[in-house]
Motif scaffolding. Structure first.
Motif, PDB file in Angstrom:
ATOM      1  N   GLU A   1      39.206  40.698  42.487  1.00  0.00           N
ATOM      2  CA  GLU A   1      38.103  40.322  43.378  1.00  0.00           C
ATOM      3  C   GLU A   1      36.926  41.272  43.207  1.00  0.00           C
ATOM      4  O   GLU A   1      35.773  40.849  43.137  1.00  0.00           O
ATOM      5  CB  GLU A   1      38.568  40.346  44.838  1.00  0.00           C
ATOM      6  CG  GLU A   1      39.457  39.204  45.232  1.00  0.00           C
ATOM      7  CD  GLU A   1      39.929  39.326  46.672  1.00  0.00           C
ATOM      8  OE1 GLU A   1      39.188  39.898  47.511  1.00  0.00           O
ATOM      9  OE2 GLU A   1      41.038  38.857  46.965  1.00  0.00           O
ATOM     10  N   LEU A   2      37.197  42.571  43.144  1.00  0.00           N
ATOM     11  CA  LEU A   2      36.133  43.563  43.001  1.00  0.00           C
ATOM     12  C   LEU A   2      35.427  43.433  41.646  1.00  0.00           C
ATOM     13  O   LEU A   2      34.205  43.593  41.560  1.00  0.00           O
ATOM     14  CB  LEU A   2      36.688  44.976  43.187  1.00  0.00           C
ATOM     15  CG  LEU A   2      37.154  45.318  44.600  1.00  0.00           C
ATOM     16  CD1 LEU A   2      37.836  46.681  44.637  1.00  0.00           C
ATOM     17  CD2 LEU A   2      35.990  45.275  45.586  1.00  0.00           C
ATOM     18  N   GLU A   3      36.198  43.129  40.582  1.00  0.00           N
ATOM     19  CA  GLU A   3      35.585  42.930  39.268  1.00  0.00           C
ATOM     20  C   GLU A   3      34.671  41.711  39.272  1.00  0.00           C
ATOM     21  O   GLU A   3      33.589  41.742  38.699  1.00  0.00           O
ATOM     22  CB  GLU A   3      36.659  42.791  38.187  1.00  0.00           C
ATOM     23  CG  GLU A   3      37.302  44.110  37.794  1.00  0.00           C
ATOM     24  CD  GLU A   3      38.417  43.948  36.764  1.00  0.00           C
ATOM     25  OE1 GLU A   3      38.881  42.797  36.555  1.00  0.00           O
ATOM     26  OE2 GLU A   3      38.812  44.969  36.183  1.00  0.00           O
ATOM     27  N   LEU A   4      35.094  40.631  39.939  1.00  0.00           N
ATOM     28  CA  LEU A   4      34.268  39.441  40.049  1.00  0.00           C
ATOM     29  C   LEU A   4      32.988  39.745  40.824  1.00  0.00           C
ATOM     30  O   LEU A   4      31.890  39.349  40.419  1.00  0.00           O
ATOM     31  CB  LEU A   4      35.062  38.323  40.731  1.00  0.00           C
ATOM     32  CG  LEU A   4      34.330  36.998  40.920  1.00  0.00           C
ATOM     33  CD1 LEU A   4      33.987  36.383  39.568  1.00  0.00           C
ATOM     34  CD2 LEU A   4      35.180  36.033  41.726  1.00  0.00           C
ATOM     35  N   GLU A   5      33.135  40.466  41.927  1.00  0.00           N
ATOM     36  CA  GLU A   5      31.969  40.849  42.723  1.00  0.00           C
ATOM     37  C   GLU A   5      31.023  41.733  41.917  1.00  0.00           C
ATOM     38  O   GLU A   5      29.803  41.578  41.973  1.00  0.00           O
ATOM     39  CB  GLU A   5      32.433  41.579  43.992  1.00  0.00           C
ATOM     40  CG  GLU A   5      31.319  41.870  44.966  1.00  0.00           C
ATOM     41  CD  GLU A   5      31.830  42.543  46.242  1.00  0.00           C
ATOM     42  OE1 GLU A   5      31.024  43.276  46.853  1.00  0.00           O
ATOM     43  OE2 GLU A   5      33.006  42.358  46.594  1.00  0.00           O
ATOM     44  N   LEU A   6      31.563  42.636  41.123  1.00  0.00           N
ATOM     45  CA  LEU A   6      30.757  43.505  40.274  1.00  0.00           C
ATOM     46  C   LEU A   6      29.989  42.696  39.235  1.00  0.00           C
ATOM     47  O   LEU A   6      28.798  42.934  38.999  1.00  0.00           O
ATOM     48  CB  LEU A   6      31.650  44.544  39.587  1.00  0.00           C
ATOM     49  CG  LEU A   6      30.956  45.591  38.723  1.00  0.00           C
ATOM     50  CD1 LEU A   6      30.012  46.439  39.553  1.00  0.00           C
ATOM     51  CD2 LEU A   6      31.988  46.466  38.039  1.00  0.00           C
ATOM     52  N   ASP A   7      30.647  41.705  38.619  1.00  0.00           N
ATOM     53  CA  ASP A   7      29.974  40.836  37.646  1.00  0.00           C
ATOM     54  C   ASP A   7      28.823  40.073  38.294  1.00  0.00           C
ATOM     55  O   ASP A   7      27.741  39.951  37.712  1.00  0.00           O
ATOM     56  CB  ASP A   7      30.969  39.842  37.029  1.00  0.00           C
ATOM     57  CG  ASP A   7      31.949  40.514  36.074  1.00  0.00           C
ATOM     58  OD1 ASP A   7      31.683  41.660  35.643  1.00  0.00           O
ATOM     59  OD2 ASP A   7      32.988  39.889  35.777  1.00  0.00           O
ATOM     60  N   GLN A   8      29.053  39.573  39.510  1.00  0.00           N
ATOM     61  CA  GLN A   8      27.998  38.842  40.217  1.00  0.00           C
ATOM     62  C   GLN A   8      26.821  39.752  40.537  1.00  0.00           C
ATOM     63  O   GLN A   8      25.665  39.367  40.401  1.00  0.00           O
ATOM     64  CB  GLN A   8      28.558  38.231  41.499  1.00  0.00           C
ATOM     65  CG  GLN A   8      29.529  37.097  41.261  1.00  0.00           C
ATOM     66  CD  GLN A   8      30.242  36.654  42.533  1.00  0.00           C
ATOM     67  OE1 GLN A   8      30.271  37.374  43.535  1.00  0.00           O
ATOM     68  NE2 GLN A   8      30.826  35.458  42.484  1.00  0.00           N
ATOM     69  N   LYS A   9      27.115  40.985  40.929  1.00  0.00           N
ATOM     70  CA  LYS A   9      26.035  41.922  41.242  1.00  0.00           C
ATOM     71  C   LYS A   9      25.287  42.335  39.981  1.00  0.00           C
ATOM     72  O   LYS A   9      24.072  42.520  40.011  1.00  0.00           O
ATOM     73  CB  LYS A   9      26.590  43.134  41.988  1.00  0.00           C
ATOM     74  CG  LYS A   9      27.030  42.751  43.382  1.00  0.00           C
ATOM     75  CD  LYS A   9      27.315  43.901  44.277  1.00  0.00           C
ATOM     76  CE  LYS A   9      27.696  43.331  45.635  1.00  0.00           C
ATOM     77  NZ  LYS A   9      27.780  44.269  46.664  1.00  0.00           N
ATOM     78  N   ASP A  10      25.988  42.457  38.860  1.00  0.00           N
ATOM     79  CA  ASP A  10      25.323  42.744  37.587  1.00  0.00           C
ATOM     80  C   ASP A  10      24.354  41.624  37.220  1.00  0.00           C
ATOM     81  O   ASP A  10      23.238  41.890  36.765  1.00  0.00           O
ATOM     82  CB  ASP A  10      26.351  42.933  36.463  1.00  0.00           C
ATOM     83  CG  ASP A  10      27.006  44.303  36.488  1.00  0.00           C
ATOM     84  OD1 ASP A  10      26.472  45.220  37.160  1.00  0.00           O
ATOM     85  OD2 ASP A  10      28.058  44.466  35.835  1.00  0.00           O
ATOM     86  N   GLU A  11      24.790  40.362  37.414  1.00  0.00           N
ATOM     87  CA  GLU A  11      23.914  39.222  37.144  1.00  0.00           C
ATOM     88  C   GLU A  11      22.692  39.252  38.051  1.00  0.00           C
ATOM     89  O   GLU A  11      21.572  38.998  37.605  1.00  0.00           O
ATOM     90  CB  GLU A  11      24.671  37.911  37.345  1.00  0.00           C
ATOM     91  CG  GLU A  11      25.661  37.593  36.252  1.00  0.00           C
ATOM     92  CD  GLU A  11      26.443  36.313  36.532  1.00  0.00           C
ATOM     93  OE1 GLU A  11      25.958  35.459  37.308  1.00  0.00           O
ATOM     94  OE2 GLU A  11      27.538  36.167  35.967  1.00  0.00           O
ATOM     95  N   LEU A  12      22.898  39.568  39.331  1.00  0.00           N
ATOM     96  CA  LEU A  12      21.785  39.646  40.277  1.00  0.00           C
ATOM     97  C   LEU A  12      20.824  40.755  39.881  1.00  0.00           C
ATOM     98  O   LEU A  12      19.604  40.577  39.914  1.00  0.00           O
ATOM     99  CB  LEU A  12      22.316  39.871  41.697  1.00  0.00           C
ATOM    100  CG  LEU A  12      21.253  40.023  42.786  1.00  0.00           C
ATOM    101  CD1 LEU A  12      20.423  38.752  42.900  1.00  0.00           C
ATOM    102  CD2 LEU A  12      21.907  40.347  44.122  1.00  0.00           C
ATOM    103  N   ILE A  13      21.348  41.900  39.477  1.00  0.00           N
ATOM    104  CA  ILE A  13      20.498  43.017  39.046  1.00  0.00           C
ATOM    105  C   ILE A  13      19.667  42.601  37.846  1.00  0.00           C
ATOM    106  O   ILE A  13      18.461  42.870  37.778  1.00  0.00           O
ATOM    107  CB  ILE A  13      21.346  44.266  38.730  1.00  0.00           C
ATOM    108  CG1 ILE A  13      21.885  44.879  40.027  1.00  0.00           C
ATOM    109  CG2 ILE A  13      20.547  45.301  37.931  1.00  0.00           C
ATOM    110  CD1 ILE A  13      22.928  45.963  39.814  1.00  0.00           C
TER     111      ILE A  13
END
Length: 195
Positions: free
Chosen positions: A27-39
């Motif tokens: 879950e945390l890795e998925l959230e990190l990927d989403q935040k990377d895309e947003l950044i």
């Protein structure tokens, strides 16, 4: 016998605990990927705004220095020629270039995704879509040169381009993106180089 059963129970608890930790890590890795895309998306937006603000603020500063040096009386400034009559536009027929439904949709979506053009009326967007025509460029070709006078807006259908300003890379754009619109919308020279 009780100790073997206790060990098996403890082992099952540890296995379940490890499964929960693995699920949390996923879950945390998925959230990190989403935040990377947003950044990345926000960085691209920031690059766009910087490309507009820097030249505008530099130009305003230069103009204010010149005005201070030359100021003898008040002057009026007009963004467009005042001799232009809006009624003349009623007689203008815009060119139409046939294109596939996919190309029409790509152009429309690119315009709606562009911060500077997305608030146009749908009829205006349709007119722009109809007026656009295909142009092909070879690899490494310079499509827009910073400082030139611009009269065309581009929508990338295929490939990718690199956007630079004063020799520094701002971003890379791929299909479905509008570029070259700032010189048209703000009646200014090209704010960046695109190749």
């Amino acid at each position: 016998m009780g100790t073997l059963r206790d060990l098996q129970y403890a082992l099952q608890e540890k296995i379940e605990e490890l499964r929960q930790r693995d699920a949390l890590i996923d879950e945390l890795e998925l959230e990190l990927d989403q935040k990377d895309e947003l950044i990345q998306k926000l960085q691209n937006e920031l690059d766009k705004y910087r490309s507009v603000i820097r030249p505008a603020t530099q130009q305003v500063h230069k103009q204010s220095v010149l005005q201070e040096q030359q100021r003898t009386k008040r002057q009026a400034i007009s963004a467009e020629p005042t001799a232009f009559d809006i009624q003349d536009l009623n007689h203008v027929t815009l060119p139409f270039y046939p294109k596939s439904p996919q190309s029409k949709e790509l152009i429309k979506e690119a315009i709606l995704d562009n911060d500077f053009m997305k608030n146009l009326e749908l009829s205006q967007i349709q007119e722009i879509v109809d007026c656009m025509y295909p142009v092909e460029y070879d690899k490494e070709s310079c499509i827009i040169k910073e400082g030139d006078v611009g009269s065309l807006v581009y929508v990338m259908e295929d490939g990718k381009v690199e956007v630079t300003k004063e020799g520094m890379k701002l971003c890379t754009m791929g299909p479905g993106k509008v570029f070259g619109e700032l010189a048209i919308l703000y009646n200014c020279t090209r704010t960046a180089t695109v190749q």
